[in-house]
Design an enzyme around this catalytic site. Structure first.
Site, PDB file in Angstrom:
ATOM      1  N   ASP A  59       0.853  -1.180   0.000  1.00 15.72           N
ATOM      2  CA  ASP A  59       0.000   0.000   0.000  1.00 15.72           C
ATOM      3  C   ASP A  59       0.898   1.244   0.000  1.00 15.72           C
ATOM      4  O   ASP A  59       2.120   1.138   0.138  1.00 15.72           O
ATOM      5  CB  ASP A  59      -0.886  -0.030   1.249  1.00 15.72           C
ATOM      6  CG  ASP A  59      -2.125   0.843   1.143  1.00 15.72           C
ATOM      7  OD1 ASP A  59      -2.247   1.600   0.169  1.00 15.72           O
ATOM      8  OD2 ASP A  59      -2.973   0.760   2.053  1.00 15.72           O
ATOM      9  N   GLU A  98       2.582   5.091  -3.956  1.00 13.14           N
ATOM     10  CA  GLU A  98       2.524   6.050  -5.073  1.00 13.14           C
ATOM     11  C   GLU A  98       3.845   6.806  -5.309  1.00 13.14           C
ATOM     12  O   GLU A  98       4.096   7.136  -6.475  1.00 13.14           O
ATOM     13  CB  GLU A  98       1.377   7.063  -4.836  1.00 13.14           C
ATOM     14  CG  GLU A  98       0.003   6.462  -4.945  1.00 13.14           C
ATOM     15  CD  GLU A  98      -0.361   5.606  -3.731  1.00 13.14           C
ATOM     16  OE1 GLU A  98      -1.140   4.665  -3.903  1.00 13.14           O
ATOM     17  OE2 GLU A  98       0.147   5.877  -2.627  1.00 13.14           O
ATOM     18  N   ASP A 143      -9.232   3.743  -1.844  1.00 12.55           N
ATOM     19  CA  ASP A 143     -10.081   4.040  -0.689  1.00 12.55           C
ATOM     20  C   ASP A 143     -11.421   4.631  -1.104  1.00 12.55           C
ATOM     21  O   ASP A 143     -11.650   5.842  -1.034  1.00 12.55           O
ATOM     22  CB  ASP A 143      -9.345   4.995   0.249  1.00 12.55           C
ATOM     23  CG  ASP A 143      -8.040   4.389   0.760  1.00 12.55           C
ATOM     24  OD1 ASP A 143      -7.905   3.157   0.692  1.00 12.55           O
ATOM     25  OD2 ASP A 143      -7.169   5.143   1.214  1.00 12.55           O
TER      26      ASP A 143
END
Length: 984
Positions: free
Chosen positions: A560, A563, A637
């Site tokens: 997770d 980015e 999300d």
């Protein structure tokens, strides 16, 4: 996860800094995306400049592109055309040399690269303290491309010499043609004499060339002169230099030691109204225009991987991943482009209207789609695909960037997750309660709270006291555990992982070349730099069982925040002037970062233990072209709202046609508490996600399926069992994706490419090549759905065989307990009907074949099987069968699709020798079978006396709009052998 919860940090002062930096996201109710945290085009210097460049070109009738090919530089050899394109600058006084290479590939794809001629040392004045590389970034292909680059032996220059043009024939049979205009420089790509893709038709090609930074002396201004100075700037002609060397946003300043270096190009698809792709955006499948028009976007589509808190729907705003692959589709043709650039990229889409002919009586139609691609840095590197089918594009793109990784079988079953299961006893209790309620699941997940003080590769000693015992309980039911590992490493004392990261110099650096420190869940953190091969090797060692103690062969990983998400960074990510391995700036590689980290984790899972290698499972949030080779993704999300359930369908479909089909969305919504109706409908939709996971925020109410209560728990359980029942079809669809690049779930245009009315349909989907058409319910209180049928084949309700037929919309009842699912005539669907606790316990279960006859009485289907765990399928250890029903002969047969027999293959067949077909259901069975009681079965590989046998058959009358059907019970045929069943 997105910032919404406090973290531990080593000092009070640092806590204050982090709280201030992320106040917008902490301790507040859900308020939606913070637009002020993310740039619009006008706030991104290079995007604004190139949009202004486009406006200037459009406003000038005499506009001519300042780029021209030098014909004296042309050469052609071995499928590669080389030349120099000259850019005229400074009123024609200077020519910038741009090396051009057009490579014609054996696959029929063309690749166009435009670089900048290397300057001699000293030609460019950089910041004195800059360590960044001077040349343009040219290594994106090393990460994204894995094959398909063999140059065409048949490509050839045209014999016909035409002044001002160069023509190359290529592709199968020379049916493709590239027509290169010298001045102004343009390229038309044709198939069968018709132009399908045009480069620089509007003259928007713009390579921001290297230039020296001229330090202008500061003049003392007299009172009142500031306003006059601003007026002068507005009136000044020429380029806007305000963001060339430095740019600020949100309190952060981005130094630009190399100055302006954007690359831009207009790409036109003449005659195409629909374009798809360029994920990830929360948009419809068919992309809207971005410059004018009611209901359309005002901003370009942005590709800049970012942690977007509570992202909004129907927006071109950037999200977590970036795949710069666009397809244009019309009846009879699909074409596309792949923009190989890992920097921040913006894409405008415009669809001008024109009158198609004088007899149209003024009726306007879209005839072209015009796109404008703008990247901040790097090369202009574009692949052109001329189709002509959607299948051609996904295959050719997959040959270049890799096909979907073939997952372990558990990975396509159901995953149960939340942030967080708080103790190992909690995990074991959830596991037991799934069994108590007879609800199948395969994987339970752990978010960041399992660690000790947010230090990855550790367990909290107070809450996860005995992780080994926890793993053993899961393993008894063939279940797995997935633990989160993110790229930020806590910067603290007495933590060997950060000590080694620093000592080995494997972290991302700031612009001065020192280790970069930012803020994420652990507080002060550093980020592993997986562009560095040494970092990957080090990362591999951390996952070995004797290093990551408490893990086991049934432990897998979730990446997770990659980015990368940086709470106190510009746009919640890393500064663009940070430095990576090789001294490339982060601006050059931003969209690749998530892939490199995901890849390092995949490599680490491969090497955890010597001996038989199990296929890794690694989920990622950030991705780029090529990430499909490594694992799965999810849409981030989302919110527990009906609109987010609805949006998940086109988002996942778009991932599939863009080469990354192992995709899913958080079932139930990550933020918020869904109603029981919404939760139930979301599970009924989630069973059609290739990656199927329930997930929720730490502050939400617990929502495991067994907590919903009657009738919801029972309805959700039935949905889950349908997913498990169809796992053989899903696994076969994954194999097709892994070998051909085909999407796992498919939009209407992909299955019916000539059905113009269905090109924009994106609220229903087909599963693999099985004709299974699903239309999830996505509206509150809805009790029926309108399903669009694109052909005149019969479609049968999966559960009661009600027949729907005829092009257009059909209303199908969908009360809460009903899952709208149709079977298109002409397919054979393999299933396993015995309910089990997990997919691993189904390994040797028998099969049911559902034969769904088309209007001519025929049907076909395939089944792919392997051990579901190892890589031995690569050595022939698999079963691949084709099932065919011949309506003229009234016979069903099984034939082998395996090209070769290997030792591994023979051994695998032996392990599956007792796995049989236990039932055959014929939907749409002829009425002539009404009185038939028996069928004849013939099987290969048996003694003569046992080869032919008679088996009972039962025929059933449908009535009331339902099809007739027949059932052959236990024909006693092996799933891995050839056989035939004669019904006459």
């Amino acid at each position: 996860m997105t910032p919404s919860k406090a973290w531990s940090a080593p000092r009070w002062t640092t806590v204050v800094v982090v709280l201030l930096a992320t106040l917008c996201c902490l301790f507040v109710p859900a308020l939606g995306v913070k637009h002020e945290n993310f740039k619009k085009c006008d706030q991104s210097g290079f995007c604004k400049r190139n949009r202004q460049f486009a406006d200037k070109a459009a406003a000038t009738t005499s506009w001519t592109s300042p780029y021209a090919l030098d014909p004296t530089s042309l050469s052609f050899s071995d499928g590669i055309l080389s030349a120099v394109v000259l850019k005229t600058v400074k009123d024609g006084q200077e020519k910038v040399r741009l090396p051009l290479k057009v490579t014609f590939l054996e696959s029929g794809v063309a690749r166009v690269t435009l670089d900048e001629e290397k300057r001699q040392k000293g030609d460019i004045v950089l910041r004195h303290d800059s360590k960044a590389r001077k040349e343009r970034y040219n290594e994106a292909g090393a990460w994204a491309l894995v094959g398909g680059l063999e140059t065409s032996k048949g490509a050839a220059l045209s014999d016909k010499v035409e002044e001002g043009f160069t023509k190359v024939f290529y592709g199968k049979g020379g049916k493709h043609q590239a027509i290169i205009r010298h001045a102004p420089f343009e390229i038309d790509f044709q198939r069968d004499g018709e132009t399908h893709v045009k480069f620089n038709q509007r003259g928007l090609l713009n390579i921001e060339h290297w230039r020296q930074k001229v330090e202008k002396p500061q003049e003392e201004k007299k009172e009142g002169e500031e306003a006059k100075e601003e007026e002068k700037k507005e009136e000044a002609q020429g380029e806007d230099e305000s963001t060339w060397w430095e740019e600020s946003f949100g309190g952060n300043t981005d130094s630009k030691p190399r100055g302006p270096e954007a690359v831009a190009l207009d790409i036109t698809f003449p005659g195409y109204e629909h374009v798809f792709g360029i994920p990830e955006h929360a948009t419809r499948l068919s992309l809207k225009t971005t410059r004018g028009g009611d209901g359309n976007y005002k901003e370009p589509y942005r590709l800049y991987n970012a942690d977007v808190f509570e992202y909004e729907l129907d927006s071109p705003m950037t999200l977590y991943g970036a795949i710069p692959f666009m397809q244009a589709h019309r009846k009879g043709s699909t074409v596309g482009v792949f923009w190989l650039n890992a920097a921040e990229t913006w894409i405008d889409v415009v669809k001008p209207k024109s009158i198609p002919n004088p007899l149209s009586l003024g009726v306007l139609r879209h005839t072209d789609t015009q796109t404008h691609w703008i990247s901040e840095s790097g090369l202009l590197d574009v692949f052109v695909f001329l189709g002509p089918t959607p299948q051609d594009l996904t295959r050719q793109y997959g040959e270049l960037t890799g096909f979907t990784a073939m997952p372990q079988s558990f990975a396509i079953a159901y995953h149960q997750c939340r942030w967080n299961y708080v103790t190992d006893e909690d995990v074991k209790d959830v596991d037991r309660r799934f069994d108590k309620f007879k609800i199948p699941y395969d994987v339970i997940w752990l978010d960041i709270e399992y660690t000790q003080e947010k230090k990855y590769f550790t367990w909290d000693p107070l809450t996860f006291v005995n992780p080994t015992k926890m793993h053993k309980q899961l393993d008894k039911s063939e279940r797995k555990l997935v633990a989160i590992i993110d790229p930020h490493i806590k910067n603290t004392d007495n933590y060997p992982v950060i000590d080694e990261l620093k000592k080995k110099d494997l972290a991302v650096k700031n612009k001065e070349g020192n280790l970069y420190e930012g803020w994420c869940w652990p507080g002060s953190s550093m980020w592993i730099d997986c562009f560095n091969p040494a970092a990957i090797n080090w990362w591999k060692g951390l996952f070995k069982y004797d290093s990551f103690k408490g893990t086991a062969p049934n432990t897998f990983i979730w990446n997770d925040m990659n980015e990368p998400s940086v709470f106190n960074g510009p746009e919640t990510t890393m500064p663009k002037d940070n430095l990576h391995f090789g001294n490339w700036e982060h601006r050059d590689v931003h969209n690749l970062y998530g892939l490199t980290f995901h890849n390092a984790t995949y490599q680490a899972l491969l090497e955890r233990k010597k001996g038989t290698i199990r296929r890794p499972f690694a989920l990622t949030r950030a991705f780029y072209a090529g990430s499909q080779r490594i694992g799965a993704m999810w849409t981030g999300d989302n919110l527990a709202e009906w609109s987010h359930l609805e949006a998940s369908i086109p988002m996942i479909l778009n991932q599939g046609i863009s080469g990354f089909p192992f995709a899913g969305a958080d079932v139930g919504g990550f933020f918020g508490n869904p109603s029981k109706e919404l939760l139930t409908r979301w599970y009924q939709a989630g069973i059609y996600y290739p990656f199927f996971r329930g997930h929720a925020h730490i502050d939400t109410r617990r929502r495991e399926p067994y907590l919903a209560g009657a009738p919801y728990t029972e309805i959700i359980t039935q949905a889950l069992r349908l997913r498990y029942q169809l796992l053989p079809a899903w696994y076969t669809a994954f194999h097709e994706a892994a070998t051909t690049g085909a999407p796992i779930v498919r939009p209407n245009f992909y299955v019916h490419p000539d059905d113009e009315k269905g090109f924009a349909v994106d609220d229903q989907l087909y599963i693999g090549s099985y004709g299974l058409l699903a239309k999830p319910v996505t509206k509150e209180g809805q009790s029926s759905v309108d399903v669009y049928l694109a052909d005149d084949q019969p479609y049968y309700d999966y559960f009661d065989y009600t027949v729907y037929q005829g092009h257009g919309h059909h209303n199908i009842p969908a009360p809460l307990e009903k899952i709208p699912l149709l079977m298109q005539g002409g397919h054979i669907i393999p299933r396993r009907d015995r309910p089990r606790r997990s997919s691993g316990l189904m390994k040797y279960d028998p099969f049911t074949l559902v034969v769904v006859l088309d209007k001519d009485g025929n049907a076909q289907g395939t089944l792919y099987l392997d051990d579901g765990e190892t890589f031995e399928y690569e050595q022939g250890a698999y079963i691949h069968r084709r099932f065919s029903f011949d309506g003229k002969r009234n016979s069903l047969s099984s034939s082998n699709l395996v090209d070769r027999v290997t030792v591994k293959g023979e051994n695998y067949l032996k392990t599956m020798a007792k796995v049989r077909v236990e039932k055959v259901i014929i939907v749409g069975a002829p009425k002539s079978w009404r009185n038939k009681k028996e069928v004849v079965v013939m099987e290969e590989g048996k003694k003569e006396s046992a080869r032919k046998k008679t088996v009972e058959m039962e025929w059933f009358e449908g009535g009331k709009g339902r099809a007739d059907w027949a059932v052959v019970r236990d024909p006693k045929v092996g799933v891995g052998r050839g056989w035939r069943i004669d019904f006459d």
